[in-house]
Enzyme design. Structure first.
Site, short mmCIF file in Angstrom:
data_model
loop_
_atom_site.label_atom_id
_atom_site.label_comp_id
_atom_site.label_asym_id
_atom_site.label_seq_id
_atom_site.Cartn_x
_atom_site.Cartn_y
_atom_site.Cartn_z
N SER A 49 0.86 -1.19 0.00
CA SER A 49 0.00 0.00 0.00
C SER A 49 0.90 1.24 0.00
O SER A 49 2.11 1.13 0.22
CB SER A 49 -0.87 0.01 1.26
N ASP A 82 -1.10 -1.63 -3.90
CA ASP A 82 -2.43 -1.84 -3.32
C ASP A 82 -3.09 -0.49 -3.04
O ASP A 82 -2.47 0.39 -2.42
CB ASP A 82 -2.26 -2.65 -2.02
N ARG A 281 15.63 -11.15 16.75
CA ARG A 281 15.58 -12.41 15.98
C ARG A 281 14.86 -13.49 16.76
O ARG A 281 14.25 -14.38 16.18
CB ARG A 281 17.01 -12.86 15.64
P1 13P Z 1 -8.09 -7.58 4.94
O1 13P Z 1 -8.14 -6.38 5.84
O2 13P Z 1 -9.33 -8.37 5.02
O3 13P Z 1 -6.87 -8.40 5.14
O4 13P Z 1 -8.02 -7.01 3.43
C1 13P Z 1 -6.80 -6.59 2.88
C2 13P Z 1 -6.97 -5.87 1.61
O5 13P Z 1 -8.01 -5.82 0.99
C3 13P Z 1 -5.78 -5.19 1.08
O6 13P Z 1 -6.07 -4.43 -0.06
O1 G3H Z 2 -6.50 -2.52 2.37
C1 G3H Z 2 -5.56 -1.99 2.96
C2 G3H Z 2 -4.44 -2.82 3.41
O2 G3H Z 2 -4.80 -3.59 4.51
C3 G3H Z 2 -3.23 -1.95 3.66
O3 G3H Z 2 -3.38 -1.19 4.80
O4 G3H Z 2 -2.73 1.17 4.25
O5 G3H Z 2 -2.47 0.26 6.57
O6 G3H Z 2 -0.96 -0.49 4.72
P1 G3H Z 2 -2.34 0.01 5.11
ZN ZN Z 3 -8.05 -3.62 -0.01
#
Ligand code: 13P
Ligand code: G3H
Ligand code: ZN
Length: 309
Positions: A49, A82, A281
């Site tokens: 993301s 993402d 670790r």
């Molecule tokens: P979850 O929060 O269900 O793991 O979904 C992750 C997601 O959609 C990332 O884009």
């Molecule tokens: O859908 C979102 C993912 O779970 C990523 O979340 O923006 O906190 O990395 P994040």
């Molecule tokens: Zn998502």
């Protein structure tokens, strides 16, 4: 080998399985995912993301991806953005070697979503990169929401058809009842398979993506709580429903929350059982192992992507 998602999705649609897309934030999570893919001989999508990129730094992430590809040359590995929030972020990822990007225009109205997605598709395709787009609202659908209001949140199949035609996106994330995070359902967990089928019949060539698809594995939640955590009432999409989705035309299933739970559970256990431990670790090794087992379970038992590499 580093690939786009094109071939893995073609195979998934032909053979009826889903490819897991797992969120990466650091080296241990990444190693756990690719170790699992290797053990299961499964294709895999690593996704970051924009906040993960900010945290880990894009050049570090890409070097880790490079290392994974070098270690497991026989495994098809895609690196995907993402929830890309804007054109600039998608472009930055494409320019840094991502093989796939998501542009998430679901927060905009239909026309704006179409225009933004088209802009990203044009740039991505000129560089050989594929694009996932999203249509529909992924908010949690609660029991007491009336039918009309909840229908408005799901992806409209006719709109999905028009959206894909007009944008030329390579895959489409849809809203059929999933939501992000550890609290997805108040009552019974349910997905709208009828909407999925209607969408599939209108755009049979377009791979379908499910976000917010963690199981919120009860054993991991219990383990977190047993070792000092406080995550009451967490609930996700049960494995049986995800399995059904995997063999019913969903090509990509996103998982982040389950990885977070596994990592946290693994670390918490060491902290409680060995309060004197302070070597990272020592507590990251079991956490990495737990993430690997979690990912492998999904590939082998839920998504049916094992031996599809
Ligand atoms: P979850 O929060 O269900 O793991 O979904 C992750 C997601 O959609 C990332 O884009
Ligand atoms: O859908 C979102 C993912 O779970 C990523 O979340 O923006 O906190 O990395 P994040
Ligand atoms: Zn998502």
């Amino acid at each position: 080998m580093l690939v786009t998602t094109k071939e893995m999705f073609e195979k998934s649609m032909k053979e009826g399985f889903a490819v897991g897309a797992f969120n990466i934030n650091n080296m241990e999570i990444m190693q756990a995912i690719v170790d699992a893919a290797h053990e299961a001989q499964s294709p895999v999508i690593l996704q970051a993301s924009s906040s993960a990129i900010k945290y880990a730094r894009i050049n570090y992430l890409m070097k880790l991806v490079e290392a994974a590809v070098e270690q497991y040359p026989e495994i098809p590995i895609a690196i995907h953005l993402d929830h890309g929030p804007d054109f600039e972020t998608a472009k930055m990822c494409i320019d840094n070697g991502f093989t796939s990007v998501m542009i998430d225009g679901s927060k905009y109205d239909f026309e704006e979503n179409v225009n933004l997605t088209k802009q990203v598709v044009n740039y991505a395709h000129s560089k050989g990169v594929v694009v996932e787009a999203e249509l529909g609202k992924l908010a949690g659908i609660e029991d007491d929401v009336n039918v009309e209001a909840s229908d408005a949140m799901y992806t409209d199949p006719a709109q999905a058809e028009e959206f894909v035609k007009r944008t030329g996106c390579d895959s489409l994330a849809i809203a059929i009842g999933t939501s992000h995070g550890a609290y997805k359902f108040k009552g019974e967990a349910k997905l709208r398979f009828d909407i999925l089928q209607e969408i599939k019949s209108r755009i049979p060539q377009t791979p379908i993506v499910l976000h917010g698809a963690s199981t919120v594995i009860p054993e991991l939640v219990e383990m977190c709580n047993k070792y000092g955590g406080n995550i009451p009432g967490a609930k996700g999409v049960p494995d049986e429903i995800l399995h059904q989705a995997s063999i019913s035309g969903v090509s990509k299933i996103n998982v982040d929350t389950d990885l977070r739970l596994a990592m946290t559970a693994g670390i918490r256990k060491v902290f409680v059982e060995e309060p004197s431990a302070f070597d990272p670790r020592k507590y990251l090794t079991p956490a990495r192992e737990l993430i690997k087992e979690t990912v492998k379970h999904k590939m082998v038992d839920v998504f049916c992507s094992a031996n599809k590499a």
